[in-house]
Design a protein around this motif. Structure first.
Motif, short mmCIF file in Angstrom:
data_model
loop_
_atom_site.label_atom_id
_atom_site.label_comp_id
_atom_site.label_asym_id
_atom_site.label_seq_id
_atom_site.Cartn_x
_atom_site.Cartn_y
_atom_site.Cartn_z
N LEU A 195 8.38 -2.69 -5.25
CA LEU A 195 9.50 -2.04 -5.92
C LEU A 195 9.14 -0.59 -6.18
N LEU A 196 9.81 0.32 -5.50
CA LEU A 196 9.51 1.74 -5.62
C LEU A 196 9.84 2.24 -7.03
N ASN A 197 8.96 3.08 -7.56
CA ASN A 197 9.15 3.65 -8.90
C ASN A 197 10.05 4.88 -8.88
N LYS A 198 11.13 4.81 -8.10
CA LYS A 198 12.04 5.95 -7.96
C LYS A 198 12.58 6.44 -9.30
N VAL A 199 12.70 5.54 -10.25
CA VAL A 199 13.28 5.91 -11.54
C VAL A 199 12.51 7.04 -12.21
N ASP A 241 8.47 0.80 6.70
CA ASP A 241 9.63 0.21 6.02
C ASP A 241 9.83 0.82 4.64
N ILE A 242 8.74 0.91 3.89
CA ILE A 242 8.83 1.44 2.53
C ILE A 242 9.13 2.93 2.55
N ALA A 252 0.83 -1.21 0.00
CA ALA A 252 0.00 0.00 0.00
C ALA A 252 0.86 1.26 0.00
N ALA A 253 1.95 1.25 0.77
CA ALA A 253 2.82 2.42 0.82
C ALA A 253 3.54 2.63 -0.50
N THR A 254 4.04 1.56 -1.10
CA THR A 254 4.72 1.67 -2.40
C THR A 254 3.79 2.25 -3.44
N ASN A 255 2.56 1.76 -3.44
CA ASN A 255 1.56 2.23 -4.39
C ASN A 255 1.28 3.72 -4.22
N ALA A 256 1.14 4.17 -3.00
CA ALA A 256 0.82 5.58 -2.75
C ALA A 256 1.97 6.50 -3.15
#
Length: 347
Positions: free
Chosen positions: A207-211, A126-127, A83-87
């Motif tokens: 997987l965070l979309n940091k890119v 964590d995320i 949920a955190a990664t998605n947000a």
């Protein structure tokens, strides 16, 4: 013996499959006042973009978003992480970098023990720690179904803001993650996903979309959006409609999770996939004879999915390598944007 119910058993839906159908959302927002009477509001609701953007000065834009949903997995810490990664993804999809988050929590406190709820919150922290931001506060309620997510604030330079409506004719389209998250979620509910496949799905959705922040520094990247609950067709249509272009997607080039096609052909799909097609199918041209299970791959709701990137054709190879080097091995060129009526043609 653990007598507590499974998280997914407490919710009528899960992940981004809980989103309202695109047609329902458009109807609900149809009579909302136009927000552009505020000149500093660079992005509001007018283009179905990923977040709101307010320009503070010549060098700074504030990006604001919120996203929350019900569990798609039974492990509480993984639910919090997904949920955190998605947000946070919405910030990256606008070309920004997150700076802080607020937690959104609704829990059936008479059904879930405190330790499980703490694990959900810990997964979110964590995320956020991985993204380099604090969870600076939040709000909680007693709710009949478990809900968790974040409101996230980010920043970007005005030149690095990337809307979903700025694709150009000739642009090449790149998708950074594999499709099939909703199909995997349907398989989870029926006990048809093994431990390795569950791990594959969790790895993709956390997987965070940091890119996205790095890509936005390139002038040859014209538009970015993240692919979530409306599927590749729904979020592709947002780009097509915003830019007034036709997107051509190559079915054979779409990246998939390892068993997504097999499970789709076996009949696993979510109700959201059917709702998605009903909402936007008139603006999509599919190949003659396409099997229903193949269409379900195209409408499959992606929880914490990848970025859909529109870039100048001469830069496509370099951009693809940059994305893969950033930790997205399934990233692929999936089509092009061209002059034509706003819609999608699948080949």
């Amino acid at each position: 013996m653990n007598e507590h119910p499974r998280l997914t058993a407490l919710a009528h839906g899960g992940g981004c499959g809980c989103k309202l159908a695109p047609s329902v959302l458009r109807e609900l927002l149809a009579d909302q006042p136009v927000a552009q009477v505020f000149p500093q509001l660079l992005v509001g609701t007018e283009t179905s973009d990923d977040a709101a953007v307010w320009q503070v000065d010549d060098n700074t834009c504030v990006i604001a978003t919120t996203d929350f949903f019900m569990p798609m997995v039974d492990n509480p810490r993984d639910f919090g992480r997904i949920a955190a990664t998605n947000a946070i993804s919405d910030i990256y999809a606008m070309g920004g970098r997150p700076i802080m988050a607020l937690a959104i929590l609704g829990m059936p406190i008479d059904k879930l023990p405190a330790e499980q709820i703490r694990e959900i919150l810990a997964g979110g922290r964590d995320i956020c720690a991985e993204a380099g931001i604090p969870v600076a506060g939040g709000h909680s309620i007693d709710a009949p179904e478990p809900i968790y997510g974040l409101a996230v604030i980010g920043l970007c330079h005005p030149s690095e803001l990337r809307r979903n409506a700025d694709a150009r004719p000739g642009d090449v389209l790149i998708l950074t993650k594999g499709l099939g998250v909703g199909i995997y979620s349907a398989a989870i509910k029926k006990g048809a996903l093994d431990a390795d496949e569950l791990a594959e799905m969790v790895a993709s959705t956390t997987l965070l979309n940091k890119v996205g922040s790095d890509l936005a520094k390139r002038a040859d990247i014209h538009a970015i959006t993240d692919v979530t609950g409306f599927g590749i067709l729904g979020h592709g249509l947002e780009i097509a409609r915003g830019a007034g272009l036709t997107l051509r997607l190559r079915l054979a080039d779409l990246p998939l999770l390892s068993r997504a096609a097999e499970l789709a052909e076996a009949g696993f799909f979510t109700g959201a996939s059917t709702r998605n097609w009903a909402a936007y199918g008139t603006d999509v041209t599919l190949p003659e004879g396409l099997a229903p299970w193949q269409r379900n791959l195209l409408t499959d709701p992606q929880t914490s999915g990848g970025l859909l990137v529109a870039c100048a054709p001469e830069a496509a190879g370099e951009v693809l390598e940059q994305i893969r080097a950033a930790g997205f091995p399934l990233a692929a060129i999936i089509g092009t944007a061209e002059t034509g009526p706003a819609g999608i043609v699948v080949e």
